[in-house]
Motif scaffolding. Structure first.
Motif, PDB file in Angstrom:
ATOM      1  N   ALA A  98     122.037   2.335 -92.697  1.00  0.00           N
ATOM      2  CA  ALA A  98     122.054   0.986 -92.126  1.00  0.00           C
ATOM      3  C   ALA A  98     120.751   0.227 -92.328  1.00  0.00           C
ATOM      4  O   ALA A  98     120.765  -1.005 -92.445  1.00  0.00           O
ATOM      5  CB  ALA A  98     122.395   1.066 -90.640  1.00  0.00           C
ATOM      6  N   ARG A  99     119.637   0.938 -92.383  1.00  0.00           N
ATOM      7  CA  ARG A  99     118.357   0.229 -92.490  1.00  0.00           C
ATOM      8  C   ARG A  99     118.219  -0.513 -93.815  1.00  0.00           C
ATOM      9  O   ARG A  99     117.402  -1.430 -93.938  1.00  0.00           O
ATOM     10  CB  ARG A  99     117.188   1.196 -92.312  1.00  0.00           C
ATOM     11  CG  ARG A  99     117.023   2.231 -93.406  1.00  0.00           C
ATOM     12  CD  ARG A  99     116.050   3.319 -92.984  1.00  0.00           C
ATOM     13  NE  ARG A  99     115.862   4.347 -93.983  1.00  0.00           N
ATOM     14  CZ  ARG A  99     114.825   4.415 -94.806  1.00  0.00           C
ATOM     15  NH1 ARG A  99     113.883   3.480 -94.729  1.00  0.00           N
ATOM     16  NH2 ARG A  99     114.724   5.378 -95.689  1.00  0.00           N
ATOM     17  N   TRP A 100     119.037  -0.153 -94.808  1.00  0.00           N
ATOM     18  CA  TRP A 100     118.982  -0.845 -96.096  1.00  0.00           C
ATOM     19  C   TRP A 100     119.891  -2.067 -96.127  1.00  0.00           C
ATOM     20  O   TRP A 100     119.915  -2.784 -97.141  1.00  0.00           O
ATOM     21  CB  TRP A 100     119.360   0.120 -97.228  1.00  0.00           C
ATOM     22  CG  TRP A 100     118.393   1.254 -97.306  1.00  0.00           C
ATOM     23  CD1 TRP A 100     118.609   2.549 -96.927  1.00  0.00           C
ATOM     24  CD2 TRP A 100     117.037   1.195 -97.755  1.00  0.00           C
ATOM     25  NE1 TRP A 100     117.483   3.296 -97.110  1.00  0.00           N
ATOM     26  CE2 TRP A 100     116.502   2.494 -97.625  1.00  0.00           C
ATOM     27  CE3 TRP A 100     116.230   0.172 -98.256  1.00  0.00           C
ATOM     28  CZ2 TRP A 100     115.187   2.792 -97.976  1.00  0.00           C
ATOM     29  CZ3 TRP A 100     114.921   0.462 -98.602  1.00  0.00           C
ATOM     30  CH2 TRP A 100     114.420   1.766 -98.471  1.00  0.00           C
ATOM     31  N   LEU A 101     120.635  -2.287 -95.047  1.00  0.00           N
ATOM     32  CA  LEU A 101     121.543  -3.432 -94.989  1.00  0.00           C
ATOM     33  C   LEU A 101     121.319  -4.232 -93.705  1.00  0.00           C
ATOM     34  O   LEU A 101     122.212  -4.374 -92.874  1.00  0.00           O
ATOM     35  CB  LEU A 101     123.001  -2.957 -95.060  1.00  0.00           C
ATOM     36  CG  LEU A 101     123.457  -2.398 -96.405  1.00  0.00           C
ATOM     37  CD1 LEU A 101     124.811  -1.726 -96.258  1.00  0.00           C
ATOM     38  CD2 LEU A 101     123.507  -3.495 -97.461  1.00  0.00           C
ATOM     39  N   PRO A 102     120.128  -4.766 -93.508  1.00  0.00           N
ATOM     40  CA  PRO A 102     119.873  -5.546 -92.288  1.00  0.00           C
ATOM     41  C   PRO A 102     120.650  -6.858 -92.309  1.00  0.00           C
ATOM     42  O   PRO A 102     121.052  -7.352 -93.376  1.00  0.00           O
ATOM     43  CB  PRO A 102     118.364  -5.797 -92.352  1.00  0.00           C
ATOM     44  CG  PRO A 102     118.059  -5.804 -93.821  1.00  0.00           C
ATOM     45  CD  PRO A 102     118.978  -4.764 -94.418  1.00  0.00           C
ATOM     46  N   ARG A 103     120.861  -7.408 -91.129  1.00  0.00           N
ATOM     47  CA  ARG A 103     121.480  -8.740 -91.039  1.00  0.00           C
ATOM     48  C   ARG A 103     120.591  -9.763 -91.732  1.00  0.00           C
ATOM     49  O   ARG A 103     119.368  -9.716 -91.644  1.00  0.00           O
ATOM     50  CB  ARG A 103     121.683  -9.127 -89.574  1.00  0.00           C
ATOM     51  CG  ARG A 103     122.770  -8.342 -88.859  1.00  0.00           C
ATOM     52  CD  ARG A 103     124.154  -8.839 -89.189  1.00  0.00           C
ATOM     53  NE  ARG A 103     124.300 -10.249 -88.881  1.00  0.00           N
ATOM     54  CZ  ARG A 103     124.583 -10.739 -87.670  1.00  0.00           C
ATOM     55  NH1 ARG A 103     124.726  -9.912 -86.647  1.00  0.00           N
ATOM     56  NH2 ARG A 103     124.715 -12.033 -87.480  1.00  0.00           N
ATOM     57  N   ARG A 104     121.217 -10.711 -92.402  1.00  0.00           N
ATOM     58  CA  ARG A 104     120.457 -11.728 -93.122  1.00  0.00           C
ATOM     59  C   ARG A 104     119.987 -12.831 -92.171  1.00  0.00           C
ATOM     60  O   ARG A 104     120.686 -13.188 -91.217  1.00  0.00           O
ATOM     61  CB  ARG A 104     121.308 -12.328 -94.242  1.00  0.00           C
ATOM     62  CG  ARG A 104     121.591 -11.332 -95.346  1.00  0.00           C
ATOM     63  CD  ARG A 104     122.384 -11.945 -96.488  1.00  0.00           C
ATOM     64  NE  ARG A 104     122.500 -10.993 -97.596  1.00  0.00           N
ATOM     65  CZ  ARG A 104     123.082 -11.277 -98.757  1.00  0.00           C
ATOM     66  NH1 ARG A 104     123.607 -12.477 -98.970  1.00  0.00           N
ATOM     67  NH2 ARG A 104     123.139 -10.356 -99.701  1.00  0.00           N
ATOM     68  N   SER A 105     118.822 -13.371 -92.490  1.00  0.00           N
ATOM     69  CA  SER A 105     118.281 -14.485 -91.712  1.00  0.00           C
ATOM     70  C   SER A 105     119.095 -15.746 -91.974  1.00  0.00           C
ATOM     71  O   SER A 105     119.635 -15.955 -93.075  1.00  0.00           O
ATOM     72  CB  SER A 105     116.817 -14.721 -92.117  1.00  0.00           C
ATOM     73  OG  SER A 105     116.359 -15.969 -91.627  1.00  0.00           O
ATOM     74  N   ARG A 109     127.120  -0.584 -90.312  1.00  0.00           N
ATOM     75  CA  ARG A 109     126.429  -1.161 -89.164  1.00  0.00           C
ATOM     76  C   ARG A 109     127.043  -0.695 -87.850  1.00  0.00           C
ATOM     77  O   ARG A 109     126.324  -0.430 -86.879  1.00  0.00           O
ATOM     78  CB  ARG A 109     126.461  -2.685 -89.278  1.00  0.00           C
ATOM     79  CG  ARG A 109     125.589  -3.184 -90.430  1.00  0.00           C
ATOM     80  CD  ARG A 109     125.776  -4.650 -90.712  1.00  0.00           C
ATOM     81  NE  ARG A 109     124.850  -5.097 -91.756  1.00  0.00           N
ATOM     82  CZ  ARG A 109     124.998  -6.213 -92.449  1.00  0.00           C
ATOM     83  NH1 ARG A 109     126.034  -7.004 -92.223  1.00  0.00           N
ATOM     84  NH2 ARG A 109     124.111  -6.541 -93.382  1.00  0.00           N
TER      85      ARG A 109
END
Length: 512
Positions: free
Chosen positions: A225-232, A494
């Motif tokens: 999951a840490r490689w797919l953070p929510r986008r700003s 996620r």
């Protein structure tokens, strides 16, 4: 998630109990965790038949059956032995099952196969050794026969009954669609030769202590999951990279289009596709309108796109002629971005191994077993996969994605990483092209090649698993559909990470 031997897992269990955790508490943790995974994998109200052995694996199965019944499922328990023969923990769980009104099939009768569309295999865990014999072997053979005849789905708890560290492809064992392995992955479950028994694997953690490292690891969603953070909200396409794909030839116009499709769906900001001029109009008409297609004969366009790319992928439908050879050689010589190589590009590399000496940036190779054999100059059998993979990465400066039922990701100095997702629906044309696009699309977004390889194979398999869940059958899964399912696979990663956080805050064994 590390993969351990049976002996190592037993040591961890003993350590946990030495710290004051009872076997009954471990059983509740296992049962709750497995039930949650089953409810996620098979949504809606189902009918389940739980085959219960006399040991702790049977106790796990009874906890699961109780929790599924509480969730509204129609659950039936079948005991493989007389009540008097049950172990103490299993007997207590049976008493609790019956106290809460659970239904147990009459003693001495055959299993009520018609009462279920899912079968829970809780007959034997990792305590067994040696081949199954007698009544239990007969029950397992009947289960496999009924699974095939009635199109049942079988879920194995901890390990398919009949599998053990000395098992072979000829061993009498349960054929599972999903194996929920408890605590940690077991080494023998990840052998390619035994994969037909195991199906898809999920690891259900129950221990608060454990080993810190091992020679092999399982790719699990919560660690991705840490490689797919929510986008700003303050984002633009340039922040998510640019993929340059090169491929296609006469008669092979779909492969590069499918790779481009997948790169879009995994989140690349821009996707550019270079193809031969004679197929350019066909490919351009087949691609998503967001794909920028150009003829590779235009050297100024090729050079400009190569300079702007943050990831380059080559191979799908490329061909094996002189034009393809020259394109690959020029790319390796001039490329300044991480590369992913598949299909015809791998065959060309096998013909021209000196090209590896010219690699200037990280490269990922994604061969199937036949292509792997060409790279090493010999046939690769299932039992030789790990040895062959290690040989190749020791020889070449690459990350290897060796495709198979249990796709293997490896590079020099790292443990073997095994994928845990995917199903037979991926055994169709275009699957490899889609995987290529997924991995390239992830690298383009700035994910390191090593992590993108692991993340890509898991997402690709999970996208296919979501299609199976929705369609109910493996047949007819299309590579383009797999690409369309990638968004849901990202959401699954996620959700898994969020679930792990909840379990740490509210331990999963609380309540029964």
């Amino acid at each position: 998630m590390i993969i351990l031997s049976t002996a190592a897992i037993r040591r961890i269990e003993q350590r946990e109990m030495s710290d004051g955790v009872s076997q009954e508490e471990l059983m509740e943790r296992a049962g709750k965790g497995c039930a949650e995974r089953i409810l996620e994998a098979f949504p809606g109200k189902r009918r389940v038949l739980a085959l219960i052995g006399r040991g702790n694996n049977g106790g796990d199965g009874l906890v699961i059956a109780r929790r599924l019944a509480r969730a509204g499922w129609e659950a039936t328990v079948f005991l493989s032995s007389e009540k008097a023969e049950l172990g103490a923990l299993c007997a207590r769980q049976l008493a609790e099952w019956e106290r809460q009104g659970g239904r147990t099939a009459p003693s001495g009768s055959p299993p009520p196969w018609g009462a279920a569309d899912l079968v829970l295999d809780a007959l034997l865990g990792i305590g067994m050794s040696g081949e199954l014999r007698g009544a239990l072997a007969d029950l397992v053979a009947t289960l496999n026969s009924e699974r095939a005849r009635r199109f049942l789905r079988t879920i194995a708890i901890d390990t398919p009954s009949g599998l053990w560290e000395g098992a072979s492809p000829a061993s009498p064992a349960v054929v599972a669609d999903l194996t929920l392995t408890i605590g940690y992955g077991k080494e023998f479950l990840f052998r390619e030769a035994l994969s037909r028994f195991v199906g898809r694997i999920e690891v259900v953690p129950i221990f608060s202590t454990g080993e810190e490292s091992a020679a092999s690891e399982a790719i699990v969603p919560e660690e991705l999951a840490r490689w797919l953070p929510r986008r700003s909200a303050h984002s633009h396409k340039g922040q998510f990279g640019r993929v340059l794909l090169l491929g296609g030839s006469r008669g092979f116009t779909g492969a590069p289009a499918m790779a481009a499709h997948a790169a879009h769906r995994v989140g690349a900001g821009l996707v550019t596709l270079g193809v031969r001029e004679e197929i350019y109009p066909i490919v351009a008409s087949r691609c998503l309108p967001e794909t920028m297609v150009f003829p590779i004969s235009d050297l100024s366009l090729l050079s400009a796109n190569r300079a702007r790319a943050t990831a380059v992928a080559i191979g799908p439908g490329l061909g094996l002629d002189r034009t393809a050879e020259e394109l690959l050689a020029d790319l390796v010589e001039a490329n300044e971005s991480p590369m992913v190589l598949d299909a015809d590009a791998l065959t060309l590399l096998a013909r021209n191994p000196a090209l590896f000496d010219r690699f200037r940036f990280p490269a990922i190779l994604t061969p199937h077993p036949g292509e792997m054999g060409r790279l090493l100059g010999r046939e690769i059998k299932d039992e030789e996969r790990e040895e062959a993979a290690r040989e190749l990465v020791e020889r070449l400066p690459v990350t290897l994605v060796l495709k198979g039922t249990r796709t293997l990701v490896v590079r020099k100095g790292e443990p073997f990483w095994y994928n845990t997702t995917g199903n037979p629906g991926l055994a169709a044309g275009g699957s490899g092209d889609t995987l290529l696009g997924v991995v390239a699309g992830l690298i383009a977004q700035g994910i390191p090649s090593w992590e993108a390889a692991k993340l890509g194979v898991w997402l690709h398999g999970q996208a296919a698993d979501r299609l199976l869940q929705a369609r109910g059958v493996e047949e007819g899964v299309l590579a383009t559909e797999v690409a369309e399912s990638l968004g849901g696979a990202i959401a699954t990663i996620r959700a898994a990470a969020a679930r792990v956080l909840r379990e740490r805050e509210e331990p999963l064994w609380e309540g029964s």
